[in-house]
Design a protein around this motif. Structure first.
Motif, PDB file in Angstrom:
ATOM      1  N   VAL A 121       0.877  -1.161   0.000  1.00 25.14           N
ATOM      2  CA  VAL A 121       0.000   0.000   0.000  1.00 25.14           C
ATOM      3  C   VAL A 121       0.919   1.217   0.000  1.00 25.14           C
ATOM      4  CG1 VAL A 121      -1.729   1.313   1.254  1.00 25.14           C
ATOM      5  CG2 VAL A 121      -1.803  -1.190   1.262  1.00 25.14           C
TER       6      VAL A 121
ATOM      7  N   GLU B  84      -2.758   5.096   1.232  1.00 25.64           N
ATOM      8  CA  GLU B  84      -4.100   4.576   1.496  1.00 25.64           C
ATOM      9  C   GLU B  84      -5.159   5.614   1.163  1.00 25.64           C
ATOM     10  OE1 GLU B  84      -4.611   3.245   5.486  1.00 25.64           O
ATOM     11  OE2 GLU B  84      -6.143   1.788   4.911  1.00 25.64           O
TER      12      GLU B  84
ATOM     13  N   GLN C 151      -5.779   5.563  -2.409  1.00 26.69           N
ATOM     14  CA  GLN C 151      -5.962   4.192  -2.899  1.00 26.69           C
ATOM     15  C   GLN C 151      -4.868   3.811  -3.896  1.00 26.69           C
ATOM     16  OE1 GLN C 151      -9.179   6.169  -3.428  1.00 26.69           O
ATOM     17  NE2 GLN C 151      -9.455   5.841  -1.239  1.00 26.69           N
TER      18      GLN C 151
ATOM     19  N   HIS D   9     -13.592   2.646  -1.643  1.00 32.35           N
ATOM     20  CA  HIS D   9     -12.983   2.301  -0.357  1.00 32.35           C
ATOM     21  C   HIS D   9     -13.139   0.814  -0.059  1.00 32.35           C
ATOM     22  CE1 HIS D   9     -11.562   6.107   1.172  1.00 32.35           C
ATOM     23  NE2 HIS D   9     -12.660   6.687   0.692  1.00 32.35           N
TER      24      HIS D   9
ATOM     25  N   VAL E  22      -6.266  -4.430   0.314  1.00 37.40           N
ATOM     26  CA  VAL E  22      -5.406  -4.325   1.493  1.00 37.40           C
ATOM     27  C   VAL E  22      -5.453  -5.627   2.291  1.00 37.40           C
ATOM     28  CG1 VAL E  22      -5.052  -3.135   3.691  1.00 37.40           C
ATOM     29  CG2 VAL E  22      -5.573  -1.814   1.636  1.00 37.40           C
TER      30      VAL E  22
ATOM     31  N   PHE F 261       2.556  -1.996   4.138  1.00 37.14           N
ATOM     32  CA  PHE F 261       2.664  -0.574   3.810  1.00 37.14           C
ATOM     33  C   PHE F 261       4.115  -0.246   3.530  1.00 37.14           C
ATOM     34  CE2 PHE F 261      -1.274  -0.943   5.972  1.00 37.14           C
ATOM     35  CZ  PHE F 261      -2.093  -0.019   5.379  1.00 37.14           C
TER      36      PHE F 261
END
Lengths: 191, 216
Positions: free
Chosen positions: A89, A92, A95, A119, A126, A143
């Protein structure tokens, strides 16, 4: 590499209905514009994951498709074993995911989906990333937060500092590879 | 665009021999001197005309690096044609052909047509493998042989198209069961409606093929 495309070379915006893997069982797919540091759409790809065997609990393949020059319809560009790919990611709030190959090549994708479901869809990715990373024993945090690994954006050329020169691979550059296979006829077989 | 048949090809051979460049030259008619290392498989496709029939070539460009070798083996299945590529300026890529050929024979249909390609023929001054050696290897193993240059495009079209011609010839001879996709051949959408006959059967009612079908 086919998944990416040079910035600005192709700006075709593929329509959702054209997405080749929509009806494939067990496949997650979404449209992902490749984005530059300025937030411009450089290219649009469809990204999906699939398991090469029904016995697998998790996907082991990443598939990328892109629009053809001829009619803008999605065609498969590449199939990459997930063992050679890392997904992160990147941002976030926007996106955005980062896709990084074991060769060091990397690019950034921003999910394109209707506002009302964006979302939700990103959340599904995710969760998938968490599961893939947990399964791979890489820890559970997908992440990038790229303080040490990457210094922010580099959508054209990204050299992985962890990749020693001459070890596996060369510094990489995102390359355009025009779209290939006709998704409408589901011609990919032999796996 | 409709087609009479779709043939699956794979391109195999050591890393750096020019597999991806051959594909790029064939599909996009351009040469890229520096190419990313292929991981997994990347795809290309192009329509060609063989004997008045439109044939779509679906080409799987595989990774040549040793560390991806076991993955590459899984892509052989269901290929009708293979381009086995070596670099005429690197002897070791020629020496490894036997190993690639073993993989190909072991993991694909026995009818698969294999084209041996000595690539980088533009680098004559750096040649390390004689043309005759390539020819002899091909003869010994029942392969078709060509030297090509992805850089100058020399023989690139011919390599892909001659492979398709050989596959098509085998179809006409009934050596390929075109209804079994494990053979790497798929009948085009229109043809599949029109055909109901057995192995080697030809489409009869296609606007692509018209009435000039030579094998029915």
């Amino acid at each position: 590499m086919g998944s990416s495309g040079l910035a600005g070379e192709r700006r075709t915006q593929a329509r959702r209905g054209c997405t080749w893997c929509r009806n494939q069982r067990g496949l997650t797919s979404d449209l992902w514009p490749q984005v530059t540091r300025f937030g411009e759409v450089a290219n649009t790809v469809t990204m999906g994951v699939a398991a090469s065997s029904p016995a697998l609990e998790l996907p082991d393949l990443l598939l990328l498709a892109g629009p053809t020059k001829e009619n803008g319809c999605q065609e498969l560009l590449g199939l990459f074993p997930l063992q050679f790919v890392e997904l992160f990611v990147h941002d976030e709030s926007r996106q955005q995911l980062k896709v990084k190959f074991c060769t060091g090549r990397a690019f950034y994708l921003q999910l394109r989906a209707p506002a009302e479901t964006r979302h939700l869809e990103f959340g599904q990715w995710v969760r998938l990333l968490y599961r893939l990373r947990y399964h791979a024993g890489q820890g559970a945090v997908p992440f990038t937060q790229e303080e040490s690994e990457d210094e922010g954006w580099d959508e054209e050329t990204i050299e992985d500092p962890e990749t020693k020169e001459g070890e596996t691979l060369l510094p990489t550059q995102l390359q355009a590879r025009e779209a290939r296979l006709d998704p409408q006829t589901s011609e990919l077989w032999g796996l | 665009m409709t087609y009479a048949y779709l043939f699956k090809y794979i391109i195999i051979g050591d890393t750096g021999v020019g597999k991806s460049c051959l594909l790029l030259q064939f599909t996009d008619k351009r040469f890229q001197p520096v190419h990313d290392l292929t991981i997994g498989v990347e795809f290309g496709a192009r329509m060609v005309n063989i004997d008045g029939k439109q044939i779509k070539l679906q080409i799987w460009d595989t990774a040549g690096q040793e560390s991806f070798r076991s993955i590459t083996r899984s892509y052989y299945r269901g290929a009708a044609g293979a381009l086995l590529v070596y670099d005429i300026t690197r002897r070791e890529t020629f020496n490894h052909l036997t190993s690639w050929l073993e993989d190909a024979r072991q993991h694909s249909s026995s009818n698969m047509v294999i084209m041996l390609i000595g690539n980088k023929s533009d680098l004559e001054s750096r040649r390390d493998v004689k043309r005759e050696e390539g020819e002899a290897f091909a003869r010994e193993h029942g392969l078709i042989f060509m030297e090509t240059s992805a850089k100058t495009a020399c023989n690139v079209e011919e390599a892909f198209i001659n492979t398709a011609k050989e596959i098509y010839r085998k179809i006409q001879q009934g050596l390929f069961d075109v209804h079994n996709e494990a053979n790497g051949i798929k009948i085009g959408p229109q043809q599949s409606i029109a055909t109901s006959a057995g192995p080697g059967a030809c489409p009869r009612n296609s606007r692509d093929t018209g009435s000039d079908s030579g094998c029915c």
